[in-house]
Design an enzyme around this catalytic site. Structure first.
Site, PDB file in Angstrom:
ATOM      1  N   THR A 102      30.435 -67.074   2.717  1.00 14.41           N
ATOM      2  CA  THR A 102      30.691 -66.660   1.226  1.00 14.41           C
ATOM      3  C   THR A 102      30.413 -68.036   0.689  1.00 14.41           C
ATOM      4  O   THR A 102      30.272 -69.146   1.043  1.00 14.41           O
ATOM      5  CB  THR A 102      32.219 -66.081   1.240  1.00 14.41           C
ATOM      6  OG1 THR A 102      32.263 -65.149   1.847  1.00 14.41           O
ATOM      7  CG2 THR A 102      32.753 -66.181  -0.061  1.00 14.41           C
ATOM      8  N   GLU A 151      29.045 -55.711   3.753  1.00 13.54           N
ATOM      9  CA  GLU A 151      30.704 -55.856   3.326  1.00 13.54           C
ATOM     10  C   GLU A 151      31.546 -54.843   3.820  1.00 13.54           C
ATOM     11  O   GLU A 151      32.744 -54.843   3.738  1.00 13.54           O
ATOM     12  CB  GLU A 151      30.630 -55.912   1.967  1.00 13.54           C
ATOM     13  CG  GLU A 151      31.723 -56.762   1.290  1.00 13.54           C
ATOM     14  CD  GLU A 151      31.488 -58.080   1.479  1.00 13.54           C
ATOM     15  OE1 GLU A 151      32.202 -58.831   1.757  1.00 13.54           O
ATOM     16  OE2 GLU A 151      30.333 -58.884   1.069  1.00 13.54           O
ATOM     17  N   ASP A 159      34.346 -55.230   5.734  1.00 13.88           N
ATOM     18  CA  ASP A 159      35.692 -55.620   5.497  1.00 13.88           C
ATOM     19  C   ASP A 159      36.712 -54.376   5.276  1.00 13.88           C
ATOM     20  O   ASP A 159      37.876 -54.903   4.979  1.00 13.88           O
ATOM     21  CB  ASP A 159      35.550 -56.219   3.999  1.00 13.88           C
ATOM     22  CG  ASP A 159      35.240 -58.055   4.221  1.00 13.88           C
ATOM     23  OD1 ASP A 159      35.482 -58.357   5.103  1.00 13.88           O
ATOM     24  OD2 ASP A 159      34.883 -58.389   3.124  1.00 13.88           O
ATOM     25  N   GLY A 196      36.777 -66.558   4.664  1.00 10.63           N
ATOM     26  CA  GLY A 196      37.611 -65.339   5.108  1.00 10.63           C
ATOM     27  C   GLY A 196      38.913 -65.446   4.836  1.00 10.63           C
ATOM     28  O   GLY A 196      39.308 -65.867   3.808  1.00 10.63           O
TER      29      GLY A 196
END
Ligand code: DON
Length: 582
Positions: free
Chosen positions: A393, A432, A435, A486
């Site tokens: 990220t 994603e 997640d 994270g």
């Protein structure tokens, strides 16, 4: 890499993704100063793209949009067109806006889509998993988010804001040592022919200093800049959907057409008289951050001392309790009721504080939630699920000459996302979907546990930890904060904020200071290796298990000097962060 989820390994694994183990930290010792405006990001060229907008009459949003698109070119690990993120804007007039451009699950997604025939979660080495390959891809939100931000709040045009990115993709840029190494060493990038061709030159790996040109990406960016709607509703949407379909992914042209950016009310709270503005669900970041700060407000951290065993102990106990609540209550607010008001209530924090023993570590497994809100008790009874939350990220912060401020955290989730490059379009797609909860009741790779609110479902947004945050002092802009990492995002933002507020560090010192992290489970403290060994020993004697890592995260943060108004940046040497201003 095949990762088994045991509590003992989880904390170590957590950081093997975000740190650069072999490198030393080239951290600046004092903040970057600029009298008027500042942009800080993980890449100098991206920060410069933002400053170029500011110098040509643009505002903080124009700069953020230019930096965001430039990161999609120069930082393919996490900068992206194929991912999603959150943008927090505070205008100089005092109004704040939170733009949610998080990815969504495609319509064909199901709760059990990452389980094998025996009901076990598919390992990441399996290309049908939630981490690697086409099935991991959620509907990207980044293009919609940046275009929306530019149209609603920018002063320039999308063509202007995208021009630096187009140039960087077309003409290329010299790769830093870390970037060429990341491209070469990634375990899965080479398994997808388009990614192997573009980012690994079919095995003739890019060396430090070599120029990476991305002509397909340049064309894609040019097309978007001329007709941004094309990505979701036009020929580009059809091309992207066809490329994903060919690889066995679920995202369709209809999913792209249905994607919508959401403006949400930011989370607000206070800490020792400072106003905090942060990320609401589907991020857990703002709620957890405020819960942590509310608990800590009852302890005089400043008196206990920066990174003393006493202050670290209290901070860790606050982290533990906030992550415990995160596990039970957080998910997409459009699908599940998240009890935000109760969780950030100062009375609730006071009740939690009662359970902290100043000299002994609490046991995460035996933690008992204070029973002051019935609603929390009822929801918590139904806890049974786990999520995976992986690593890569990027965060960037902007303050312009008028005092408008923007904090953006954006992600492909893992480094290089699903590792799939959209054929013909030249950009990487996210993973994603990881997640979400892959299987109820199974602790994940990172040991994160949470409630059914985050189960996979069509059109849902997966829970995030991204925490773009703005802090006001006496009602005036003071700090712009954020980081990747994270679950460690939340504690990194807390570490930096507390560093400034409680320990009077300048923004660079606060970014540099050794970090520590606890996420309820696995029980234990992850510490950066620069924390004093004496402090570590005292913490061990209090019953904390310690896991030592070199470093993690990338706090790209700005402080506005309350007296002079100067913009002071803390760019993070852990990841070669670079601030640019004027
Ligand atoms: O949204 C989230 O919380 C995760 N996808 C973020 C992952 C991350 O920060 C990894 N960074 N190094």
């Amino acid at each position: 890499m095949s990762i088994q989820s045991t509590p003992l390994t989880a904390l170590l694994i957590l950081c093997s993704f975000c740190a650069s183990p072999a490198t030393s930290i080239a951290a600046a010792l004092s903040p970057t100063h600029a009298p008027h405006a500042m942009v800080t990001s993980v890449h100098q060229l991206a920060s410069q793209a933002g400053v170029e907008m500011l110098r040509s009459g643009g505002n903080a949003i124009d700069a953020a949009v230019a930096t965001g698109f430039a990161l999609a070119v120069v930082h393919p690990q996490a900068g992206n067109l194929g991912g999603g993120g959150f943008l927090l804007l505070r205008n100089a007039d005092g109004k704040s806006h939170f733009i949610d451009f998080r990815e969504k699950a495609p319509a064909a997604a199901t709760e059990t889509m990452y389980l094998d025939a025996h009901g076990n979660v598919l390992p990441e080495s399996n290309k049908q998993s939630s981490i690697v390959g086409y099935k991991a891809i959620g509907v990207p939100g980044s293009v919609a988010g940046l275009v929306y931000a530019e149209k609603q709040y920018g002063k320039l045009s999308i063509e202007k804001a995208m021009a630096p990115a187009i140039k960087l993709a077309r003409d290329g840029f010299a790769l830093a040592y870390e970037d060429s190494r990341d491209l070469e060493k990634d375990e899965y990038l080479g398994e997808f022919p388009e990614s192997k061709r573009i980012f690994q030159r079919n095995g003739k790996y890019y060396q430090p200093g070599e120029v990476l040109k991305q002509p397909e990406l340049a064309r894609t960016l040019e097309r978007i800049s001329k007709d941004p709607d094309d990505f979701y509703h036009g020929a580009m949407a059809r091309e992207l959907a066809a490329a994903i379909h060919k690889g066995g992914g679920l995202v369709t042209a209809a999913d792209l057409a249905a994607y919508e950016v959401k403006e949400r009310e930011p989370i607000r709270g206070s800490y020792r008289g400072y106003d905090i503005i942060s990320a609401p669900p589907p991020s857990s970041g703002g709620v957890a951050l405020l819960e942590i700060l509310n608990i800590l407000e009852g302890f005089d951290l400043g008196k206990l001392g920066n990174r003393s065993a006493d202050s670290v102990h209290f901070e860790v106990e606050a982290f533990r309790r906030a992550f415990y609540d995160r596990a039970d209550f957080m998910g997409d607010p459009d699908f599940a009721k998240v009890p935000v008001a109760q969780l950030i209530d100062k009375k609730y924090a006071a009740a939690w504080r009662e359970s902290i023993d100043p000299k002994h570590a609490s046991s995460s497994k035996e933690l008992k939630r204070p029973s002051i809100f019935n609603e929390l008790e009822q929801v918590a009874q139904s806890r049974s699920t786990a999520i995976r939350e992986a690593e890569n990220t990027t965060h960037y912060s902007v303050v312009d000459a008028d005092g408008n401020a923007v904090a953006v955290t954006t992600t492909l989730n893992d480094s290089f996302g699903s590792r799939v490059t959209a054929e013909g379009l030249g950009f990487l797609l996210n993973d994603e979907m990881d997640d979400f909860t892959s299987k109820p009741g199974v602790p994940n790779t990172y040991g994160l546990i949470q409630g059914p609110a985050n189960a996979i479902g069509p059109g849902k947004r997966p829970l995030s930890a991204m925490t773009p945050t703005i802090v006001l002092k006496n009602g005036k802009l003071f700090l712009v904060l954020g980081s990747p990492g994270g679950p460690t995002i939340i504690t990194t933002v807390a570490n930096v904020l507390i560093g400034v507020v409680d320990f009077s560090l300048d923004i660079q010192e606060a970014v540099n200071a050794p970090r520590f992290h606890n996420q309820w489970l696995p029980d234990g403290i992850l510490v950066e290796d620069r924390l004093s060994p004496d402090t570590m020993n005292i913490l061990r004697a209090r019953g904390h298990k310690l896991k030592i890592e070199h470093f993690w995260g990338d706090g790209e943060c700005i402080m506005v000097d309350p007296e002079s108004g100067e913009r002071l940046a803390g760019a993070d040497g852990r990841n070669n962060g670079k601030a640019e201003g004027y």
